[in-house]
Write a protein that holds these residues in place. Structure first.
Motif, mmCIF file in Angstrom:
data_model
loop_
_atom_site.group_PDB
_atom_site.id
_atom_site.type_symbol
_atom_site.label_atom_id
_atom_site.label_comp_id
_atom_site.label_asym_id
_atom_site.label_seq_id
_atom_site.Cartn_x
_atom_site.Cartn_y
_atom_site.Cartn_z
ATOM 1 N N ARG A 253 0.834 -1.205 0.000
ATOM 2 C CA ARG A 253 0.000 0.000 0.000
ATOM 3 C C ARG A 253 0.869 1.255 0.000
ATOM 4 N NH1 ARG A 253 -2.770 1.008 5.541
ATOM 5 N NH2 ARG A 253 -0.564 1.436 5.922
ATOM 6 N N TYR A 254 1.913 1.248 0.832
ATOM 7 C CA TYR A 254 2.796 2.405 0.913
ATOM 8 C C TYR A 254 3.487 2.651 -0.433
ATOM 9 C CZ TYR A 254 5.759 5.810 3.296
ATOM 10 O OH TYR A 254 6.362 6.979 3.700
ATOM 11 N N VAL A 264 9.621 4.918 -3.957
ATOM 12 C CA VAL A 264 9.596 3.904 -2.908
ATOM 13 C C VAL A 264 10.036 2.561 -3.469
ATOM 14 C CG1 VAL A 264 8.134 2.651 -1.272
ATOM 15 C CG2 VAL A 264 7.777 5.101 -1.622
ATOM 16 N N ARG A 265 9.494 2.186 -4.618
ATOM 17 C CA ARG A 265 9.847 0.889 -5.205
ATOM 18 C C ARG A 265 11.325 0.802 -5.542
ATOM 19 N NH1 ARG A 265 6.094 -1.201 -9.883
ATOM 20 N NH2 ARG A 265 4.667 -1.063 -8.123
ATOM 21 N N LYS A 266 11.838 1.850 -6.177
ATOM 22 C CA LYS A 266 13.260 1.815 -6.547
ATOM 23 C C LYS A 266 14.156 1.825 -5.307
ATOM 24 C CE LYS A 266 13.989 3.103 -11.280
ATOM 25 N NZ LYS A 266 14.712 3.983 -12.216
ATOM 26 N N LYS A 286 11.258 12.477 -4.969
ATOM 27 C CA LYS A 286 12.354 12.124 -4.081
ATOM 28 C C LYS A 286 11.775 11.818 -2.703
ATOM 29 C CE LYS A 286 16.012 14.771 -6.380
ATOM 30 N NZ LYS A 286 17.075 15.802 -6.208
ATOM 31 N N LEU A 287 12.408 10.899 -1.998
ATOM 32 C CA LEU A 287 11.940 10.502 -0.678
ATOM 33 C C LEU A 287 12.522 11.412 0.399
ATOM 34 C CD1 LEU A 287 12.302 6.612 -0.943
ATOM 35 C CD2 LEU A 287 10.268 7.996 -1.361
ATOM 36 N N SER A 288 11.691 11.727 1.384
ATOM 37 C CA SER A 288 12.141 12.516 2.527
ATOM 38 C C SER A 288 12.695 11.595 3.609
ATOM 39 C CB SER A 288 10.971 13.320 3.097
ATOM 40 O OG SER A 288 10.018 12.435 3.684
ATOM 41 N N ALA A 289 13.316 12.190 4.624
ATOM 42 C CA ALA A 289 13.821 11.406 5.746
ATOM 43 C C ALA A 289 12.682 10.675 6.450
ATOM 44 C CB ALA A 289 14.558 12.319 6.727
ATOM 45 N N GLN A 290 11.518 11.314 6.539
ATOM 46 C CA GLN A 290 10.380 10.661 7.176
ATOM 47 C C GLN A 290 9.858 9.504 6.331
ATOM 48 O OE1 GLN A 290 9.151 11.336 10.390
ATOM 49 N NE2 GLN A 290 8.325 9.317 9.898
ATOM 50 N N ASP A 291 9.881 9.676 5.000
ATOM 51 C CA ASP A 291 9.507 8.562 4.112
ATOM 52 C C ASP A 291 10.396 7.349 4.383
ATOM 53 O OD1 ASP A 291 7.563 10.072 2.743
ATOM 54 O OD2 ASP A 291 9.039 10.796 1.282
ATOM 55 N N LEU A 292 11.688 7.592 4.466
ATOM 56 C CA LEU A 292 12.634 6.495 4.676
ATOM 57 C C LEU A 292 12.408 5.818 6.024
ATOM 58 C CD1 LEU A 292 15.854 8.160 3.252
ATOM 59 C CD2 LEU A 292 14.416 6.463 2.133
ATOM 60 N N ASP A 294 9.500 5.672 7.601
ATOM 61 C CA ASP A 294 8.272 4.881 7.434
ATOM 62 C C ASP A 294 8.582 3.532 6.793
ATOM 63 O OD1 ASP A 294 6.709 6.950 8.429
ATOM 64 O OD2 ASP A 294 6.092 7.675 6.447
ATOM 65 N N ILE A 295 9.379 3.571 5.734
ATOM 66 C CA ILE A 295 9.694 2.355 4.986
ATOM 67 C C ILE A 295 10.429 1.354 5.867
ATOM 68 C CG2 ILE A 295 11.103 1.445 3.090
ATOM 69 C CD1 ILE A 295 10.464 4.131 1.620
#
Length: 310
Positions: A253-254, A264-266, A286-292, A294-295
């Motif tokens: 979902r994310y 996210v996929r890459k 581009k992913l943020s620090a918070q995105d990373l 979360d992942i």
């Protein structure tokens, strides 16, 4: 070369296109990605799709990438190539090139310019003229194309397209639509074609399999999820299929967020060692620090749940 026909089933993974950190096409990483996918049990590979950044490649890069994938695959699985284009000259040229390289078939989605049923059907009449005897997959992805194809118009296309062997079903919500098309084939109203689903990285995969889908044609950084879910469902262990799917669902979902999903996929494929760089060509997210953060949390939780499931 593997046959691509109406008996196709399993998991045809939509691949990303690997680039170097500098943005060049990364053919060495392409080899690694192909091996990664095949080692996890995919039935086939689909390249140059929407998540493959096909529109960001030059014509020569598209051919070079296709050549590399086919050479590395070495006949182990069939390769389907996206050739969608608003112009038929470009579609025909790319189709001839990839089939000469050894592709098993191609995939075509309608352009955003067609709206009515007659316009859609007329467009695919011209697709048939352009592709000739090449086996092809009809991609129904209204979220990306803006084109709504009803069950009636899809059945009309199938009746008029003897070399269309597969429907890539990506309408959302689309379970009733999938069921209607499958029922028409079962009743003999139209010849039966393969139906593989692509809804949001497989977000409805167990339900789609229960409605008659033959498998999945989509992408996810854990292709083994789709492989294992399809296999469990095929052997009649539907509860196991759902249990496995549920374990991966939060991360799937994310990964399907609008805008940032490809990043996210890459990132995840890079994290798993499948590609050397998570680079996305412009325009791209581009992913943020918070995105990373979360992942990482989601990956940890997924790993724990999979261990519990054995």
């Amino acid at each position: 070369m593997h046959r691509f026909d109406t008996s196709a089933q399993g998991v045809y993974l939509i691949t990303v296109t690997p680039f170097t950190d500098a943005g060049a096409l990364d053919l060495a990483s392409t080899d690694r990605m192909v091996d990664f996918c095949i080692e996890r049990g995919v039935t086939g590979l689909t390249i140059l799709g929407i998540m493959g950044e096909a529109t960001k490649l030059t014509a020569e890069e598209a051919k070079a990438f296709t050549r590399q994938v086919i050479q590395r695959t070495a006949g182990r699985v069939p390769i389907v190539v996206g050739v969608s284009s608003p112009g038929f000259a470009a579609m025909g040229e790319l189709t001839r090139a990839v089939m000469d390289l050894g592709a098993s078939g191609v995939m075509v989605a309608p352009p955003s310019t067609v709206r009515t049923d007659d316009q859609i059907a007329g467009y695919f009449d011209m697709v048939n003229e352009t592709l000739g005897p090449v086996p092809w997959c009809l991609q129904d992805h209204p979220v990306a194309t803006g084109v709504q194809m009803s069950p009636a118009v899809i059945l009309r296309i199938l009746k008029n397209s003897p070399h269309c062997v597969m429907l890539k079903h990506e309408d959302w919500p689309g379970l009733a639509k999938l069921g209607a098309i499958r029922a028409a084939g079962d009743k003999g109203e139209v010849r039966r074609v393969s139906i593989l689903t692509g809804n949001g990285g497989g977000l409805f995969l167990p339900e789609e399999l229960s409605r008659g889908a033959d498998g999945a044609m989509t992408g996810f950084a854990w292709p083994e999820m789709m492989v294992d879910v399809v296999a469990a469902h095929a052997r009649g262990d539907v509860e196991r299929a759902h249990d496995l799917f549920d374990a991966y669902l939060p991360l799937a979902r994310y990964e399907q967020q609008a805008g940032v999903g490809l990043a996210v996929r890459k990132h995840l494929l890079h994290r798993r060692g499948a590609i050397s760089s998570p680079f996305i060509r412009k325009p791209g997210p581009k992913l943020s620090a918070q995105d990373l953060a979360d992942i990482e949390r989601l990956v940890r939780r997924q790993d724990r749940r999979l261990r519990e499931l054995g």
